[in-house]
Design an enzyme around this catalytic site. Sequence first.
Site, PDB file in Angstrom:
ATOM      1  N   HIS A 172      34.332  26.444   2.304  1.00 17.70           N
ATOM      2  CA  HIS A 172      35.206  25.290   2.151  1.00 17.70           C
ATOM      3  C   HIS A 172      34.503  24.154   1.404  1.00 17.70           C
ATOM      4  O   HIS A 172      35.152  23.391   0.696  1.00 17.70           O
ATOM      5  CB  HIS A 172      35.669  24.809   3.524  1.00 17.70           C
ATOM      6  CG  HIS A 172      36.477  25.827   4.266  1.00 17.70           C
ATOM      7  ND1 HIS A 172      37.851  25.774   4.345  1.00 17.70           N
ATOM      8  CD2 HIS A 172      36.109  26.943   4.946  1.00 17.70           C
ATOM      9  CE1 HIS A 172      38.297  26.803   5.048  1.00 17.70           C
ATOM     10  NE2 HIS A 172      37.252  27.524   5.424  1.00 17.70           N
ATOM     11  N   ASP A 207      40.765  19.209   3.445  1.00 10.63           N
ATOM     12  CA  ASP A 207      40.803  20.655   3.663  1.00 10.63           C
ATOM     13  C   ASP A 207      41.833  20.945   4.751  1.00 10.63           C
ATOM     14  O   ASP A 207      41.935  20.212   5.737  1.00 10.63           O
ATOM     15  CB  ASP A 207      39.414  21.142   4.110  1.00 10.63           C
ATOM     16  CG  ASP A 207      39.305  22.648   4.139  1.00 10.63           C
ATOM     17  OD1 ASP A 207      39.996  23.272   4.972  1.00 10.63           O
ATOM     18  OD2 ASP A 207      38.528  23.221   3.360  1.00 10.63           O
TER      19      ASP A 207
END
Length: 329
Positions: free
Chosen positions: A20, A110
């Site tokens: 991520h 995210d």
Amino acid sequence: MEKQQKPGHLVLVMVPFQGHITPMLQLATILHSKGFSITIVHTELNSPNPSDYPEFTFVSIPDKLTKSQLSGKDAAGLFQSLNKNCAAPLQQCLQKIMNSQGHIAAIIYDTIMFCAQAIADDLRLPGMTLRTSSATMLLLYNAFPELDERDFISKIESPELQPLQLQRFRALLFQNPTEAMVEFRATFLNAVMCSSAIIVNSMEFLEQEAVPKVKKFFPAPTFTIGPLHKLAPTICSSLLTEDDKCICWLNKQAPESVIYVSFGSIASIDKEELIEAAWGLANSERPFLWVVRPGMWVDFGATVAGIQLWRVFVKGFRCYASLSLEINT
């Protein structure tokens, strides 16, 4: 003639896991090249090195995650704890940025850091979510409430996910779900539903059936910007010291011949699953590169499982694997 307005200031909220961190920094690099000023909000865990990105401003917030949470197998529980622990510090951080630097054009977070959407709403700022994996995965979250297997599969069915894979995935999701998993699904999906925009690390050409379904299911406009690693320059974001000894071996292999295997930065694997995967690689009789993270499995020592795994790599001796396994005799 009107003076052209500058693009503005973006705040990107990062999740502290390798798969991520990298795409978020790649997106930040792309947006900065378009004229945006960038602030990266990150947790104390797995903090990036600001000196690698002098053009960005970095702000750290506490995450209060414990070693047991990080080493356990309850990913949903880990994500829930991450959001609960970071919600208040993140809101304080964003408020401080607004007070000191003025207007924020948008918050890009995210999808796993879904607490950012509620905070963006509270601060009356646009909240945009970045899905670091495929658009197809978003369809899975949308279909979570479906209990009928046929409906579940028909909602998602696409070349990217075959029916057999979907049946197994559905069984995994609905078989004895933990309270944390149920809560994670609901809060994750709600954040995406409320977002001002959805950014997917993909392209419509790669997911010709999935992307239109995502655009149909979710009210926010969806933008496929990717693959990000093809659009952004090479960046330094590895959490571990990179081992480049495999490059010489890779250069000697035929184009598109090597199988690459990686289970990510937080996944753990049982010894039975590990051995099955290893035999699958060996029996493929294809060269493979298997990235094995320290702590991904328990040290087998001289157990039967350890000896079996050793035999797999003896069988596949012609292949290179970034693996070190010691067997005490």
